[in-house]
Structure formats: structure tokens, C-alpha cells
Design a protein around this motif. Structure first.
Motif, PDB file in Angstrom:
ATOM      1  N   ALA A 240       0.813  -1.221   0.000  1.00  0.00           N
ATOM      2  CA  ALA A 240       0.000   0.000   0.000  1.00  0.00           C
ATOM      3  C   ALA A 240       0.842   1.264   0.000  1.00  0.00           C
ATOM      4  O   ALA A 240       0.455   2.284  -0.590  1.00  0.00           O
ATOM      5  CB  ALA A 240      -0.938  -0.005   1.205  1.00  0.00           C
ATOM      6  N   ARG A 241       2.010   1.227   0.655  1.00  0.00           N
ATOM      7  CA  ARG A 241       2.836   2.430   0.704  1.00  0.00           C
ATOM      8  C   ARG A 241       3.455   2.731  -0.653  1.00  0.00           C
ATOM      9  O   ARG A 241       3.667   3.893  -1.007  1.00  0.00           O
ATOM     10  CB  ARG A 241       3.904   2.265   1.789  1.00  0.00           C
ATOM     11  CG  ARG A 241       3.321   2.205   3.192  1.00  0.00           C
ATOM     12  CD  ARG A 241       4.314   1.747   4.233  1.00  0.00           C
ATOM     13  NE  ARG A 241       4.748   0.373   3.994  1.00  0.00           N
ATOM     14  CZ  ARG A 241       5.408  -0.357   4.885  1.00  0.00           C
ATOM     15  NH1 ARG A 241       5.709   0.140   6.072  1.00  0.00           N
ATOM     16  NH2 ARG A 241       5.782  -1.593   4.590  1.00  0.00           N
ATOM     17  N   ALA A 242       3.734   1.710  -1.440  1.00  0.00           N
ATOM     18  CA  ALA A 242       4.216   1.928  -2.797  1.00  0.00           C
ATOM     19  C   ALA A 242       3.160   2.619  -3.645  1.00  0.00           C
ATOM     20  O   ALA A 242       3.473   3.436  -4.510  1.00  0.00           O
ATOM     21  CB  ALA A 242       4.614   0.606  -3.439  1.00  0.00           C
ATOM     22  N   ALA A 243       1.899   2.291  -3.386  1.00  0.00           N
ATOM     23  CA  ALA A 243       0.810   2.872  -4.172  1.00  0.00           C
ATOM     24  C   ALA A 243       0.749   4.388  -4.024  1.00  0.00           C
ATOM     25  O   ALA A 243       0.409   5.100  -4.975  1.00  0.00           O
ATOM     26  CB  ALA A 243      -0.519   2.248  -3.756  1.00  0.00           C
ATOM     27  N   VAL A 244       1.074   4.891  -2.839  1.00  0.00           N
ATOM     28  CA  VAL A 244       1.076   6.342  -2.622  1.00  0.00           C
ATOM     29  C   VAL A 244       2.099   7.000  -3.543  1.00  0.00           C
ATOM     30  O   VAL A 244       1.831   8.016  -4.189  1.00  0.00           O
ATOM     31  CB  VAL A 244       1.376   6.662  -1.145  1.00  0.00           C
ATOM     32  CG1 VAL A 244       1.496   8.160  -0.927  1.00  0.00           C
ATOM     33  CG2 VAL A 244       0.284   6.087  -0.247  1.00  0.00           C
TER      34      VAL A 244
END
Length: 218
Positions: A127-131
Motif C-alpha cells: 500500500a505504501r508503494a501505491a502512494v
């Protein structure tokens, strides 16, 4: 409508086990695209010989880019949208995916939508990569749709063909992935219609130098 599904992984070794989870996740997304009456093509960095040292497609004079780079540029330009599948590295997108995409300017991607799909072998699902990917894809011109797909412990969800390892989870996962894929299809249809019949002039997209975006006088 045809979409490119980018597999953001080159790793075929362990850990994690099994290796290359991104291929499984990409196949699962492709299944849902087909279920929603869309065509797709995988873009696999393992199948593409990128220039070394790095030289982007738009830097070659007179259409002299390597054949594989030229062919992929044509596919990007003709696709109606993109599915970007990535694991997470240091709270950011996959270096394999970034390296591949960095070969092309936003003029090939512009005015078409993208979907962000991340995964992990652990609990966070990338999820943090998606940001990070939201700003990156916006700069490429293929604005990501609001819904995203995050897959924690992907090795426990998908088999090699993108099938669900637990059949009882099919309806739940199909609905979750479809939310993103259906948004992608909606925006792709709207963008295609506007490109074909819109009355507003489309501004030229970024092609080479960042100075093209400078304010007047700078």
C-alpha cells in the motif's frame, strides 16, 4: 479496448516463496479485464532487452530506437489504459517497473487512465508503494483511478495462473478487483470518446525536456 498490464518484477529467486508473485497478481487482473469484456497484453520486463546504458526512447534521433523499445512505444501509444502491478521497495514502487517506464515520455501515456495494483508477501499489500505510484503515474499523464488493489500475502491468495487458491474466496476477490478494473474501463471509454469527438484542443504532452513545463520567463 486493449489495456497493457505491466508486471513490475524481475525477480525469479527466493525469498519470497514462491518467487515472482507479481506475475500471479497480473494474471488475476487480466482475468478480470477479460470478464469485463476488455482485451489485454502483458508487458514483462524479463521479455524486453532495454538499452544499457540507459537511454530513453525519445532520445533517439530519426526513429532509430532499438526495435524492442520502438515496438513497446507503439503498444503504449495505442493502448486505451494501463494496469501497473508492483511490489513495494523502501515504501516505493518496484525499481524494475520504474526503470522500464522511465524509457518513455508522457506523450505516449497522456489522456488515458491507469490502475494501481500492489502486492506483498507480508501483511501490508504494498500500500505504501501505491502512494508513490500516484504521483509518478500522474507525471506520466496516465492518471490513476481512485480505486486500487492491494494484495497482502499474495502467495496465499493466487496460484501460478492467477487462480484463487481458496475457491471460497472467489466472489470476494472478484468484487474487490472488479471495483478497480471497472473504474479503469469507465475512464478509458470516456477518454477515448473525448479524444475522438471532443471539441476542446488537447494541449501538447511532455515529450523531452522538463523545461517545456517552465513558467514564462524561466
Amino acid at each position: 479496448m486493449t489495456f497493457l498490464v505491466f508486471i513490475g518484477s524481475e525477480r525469479q529467486s527466493t525469498p519470497p516463496h514462491p518467487p515472482r508473485l507479481g506475475e500471479r497478481v497480473a494474471r488475476a487482473c487480466a482475468v478480470r479485464l477479460e470478464a469485463n469484456d476488455a482485451d489485454f497484453e502483458f508487458v514483462d520486463p524479463l521479455a524486453i532487452n532495454l538499452p544499457s546504458p540507459f537511454k530513453p526512447h525519445f532520445s533517439y534521433a530519426g526513429g532509430r530506437a532499438p526495435q524492442e523499445l520502438e515496438e513497446l512505444a507503439g503498444k503504449i501509444a495505442s493502448a486505451q489504459g494501463y494496469v501497473m502491478v508492483s511490489p513495494e521497495y523502501n515504501h516505493s514502487m518496484s525499481p524494475a517497473l520504474a526503470h522500464l517506464l522511465n524509457h518513455f515520455g508522457s506523450s505516449l501515456f497522456s489522456y488515458k487512465p491507469s490502475a494501481i495494483v500492489t502486492y506483498s508477501a507480508g501483511q501490508w499489500g504494498g500500500a505504501r508503494a501505491a502512494v508513490n505510484m500516484r504521483t509518478y503515474l500522474a507525471e506520466l499523464g496516465c492518471l490513476p483511478v481512485s480505486a486500487m488493489v492491494h494484495v497482502p500475502k499474495a502467495q496465499e491468495v493466487f496460484g501460478e495462473s492467477g487462480n484463487y487458491l481458496e475457491e471460497t474466496e472467489t466472489e470476494r476477490w472478484d468484487g474487490y478487483i472488479d471495483r478497480t478494473m471497472q473504474q479503469l474501463l469507465w475512464w478509458a471509454e470516456a477518454a477515448a470518446r473525448q479524444r475522438a469527438h471532443g471539441t476542446a484542443e488537447i494541449p501538447a504532452a511532455f515529450t523531452k525536456a522538463p523545461s517545456q513545463r517552465n513558467a514564462p520567463g524561466y
